[in-house]
Scaffold this motif. Structure first.
Motif, short mmCIF file in Angstrom:
data_model
loop_
_atom_site.label_atom_id
_atom_site.label_comp_id
_atom_site.label_asym_id
_atom_site.label_seq_id
_atom_site.Cartn_x
_atom_site.Cartn_y
_atom_site.Cartn_z
N TYR A 31 2.18 -17.15 -2.96
CA TYR A 31 1.55 -15.96 -2.43
C TYR A 31 2.04 -15.74 -1.00
N ASN A 32 2.70 -14.62 -0.78
CA ASN A 32 3.26 -14.28 0.54
C ASN A 32 4.13 -15.40 1.12
N MET A 73 -3.49 -22.65 -3.80
CA MET A 73 -4.28 -23.02 -4.96
C MET A 73 -5.59 -22.26 -4.93
N VAL A 74 -6.02 -21.77 -6.08
CA VAL A 74 -7.33 -21.11 -6.19
C VAL A 74 -8.39 -22.20 -6.18
N ILE A 75 -9.29 -22.15 -5.19
CA ILE A 75 -10.30 -23.20 -5.06
C ILE A 75 -11.73 -22.70 -5.31
N GLN A 76 -11.90 -21.37 -5.45
CA GLN A 76 -13.24 -20.85 -5.71
C GLN A 76 -13.11 -19.45 -6.31
N GLN A 77 -14.04 -19.10 -7.20
CA GLN A 77 -14.11 -17.77 -7.78
C GLN A 77 -15.57 -17.34 -7.81
N GLU A 122 -9.81 -10.62 -6.28
CA GLU A 122 -8.92 -11.27 -7.25
C GLU A 122 -7.77 -10.34 -7.66
N ALA A 123 -8.06 -9.06 -7.84
CA ALA A 123 -7.01 -8.11 -8.25
C ALA A 123 -5.90 -8.01 -7.20
N ASP A 124 -6.27 -8.03 -5.92
CA ASP A 124 -5.27 -7.99 -4.85
C ASP A 124 -4.42 -9.25 -4.86
N ASP A 170 0.03 -9.74 -6.07
CA ASP A 170 1.10 -10.27 -5.24
C ASP A 170 1.46 -11.73 -5.54
N ALA A 171 0.64 -12.41 -6.31
CA ALA A 171 0.86 -13.84 -6.56
C ALA A 171 1.73 -14.08 -7.79
#
Length: 75
Positions: free
Chosen positions: A28-29, A34-38, A65-67, A71-72
């Protein structure tokens, strides 16, 4: 002007938005993160918190999340 929210945006019936995967590594950029929370914000929008892996987790941020998914790139 009308704001676009989950209540004003119509999706086709049965449409499911892509979801980020917990603990998965993404680019990402230019950084490995790493995704650590949702969670869902008070307006029902999906949010994610990501943490940088390149600096030992020193930096983290939350965003829609959509943003993030726009880009990820999954590793």
């Amino acid at each position: 002007m009308t704001a676009v929210t989950h209540q004003t945006t119509k999706l086709p019936q049965g449409y499911k938005m892509a979801e980020a995967e917990m603990w998965k590594t993404y680019r990402y950029n230019g950084f490995r993160v790493m995704v650590i929370q949702q969670w869902d914000d008070p307006f029902g929008r999906r949010m994610v918190r990501i943490e940088s892996l390149d600096d030992g987790g020193e930096h983290a941020t939350g965003m829609f999340e959509a943003d993030f998914l726009r880009d990820a790139e999954a590793e």
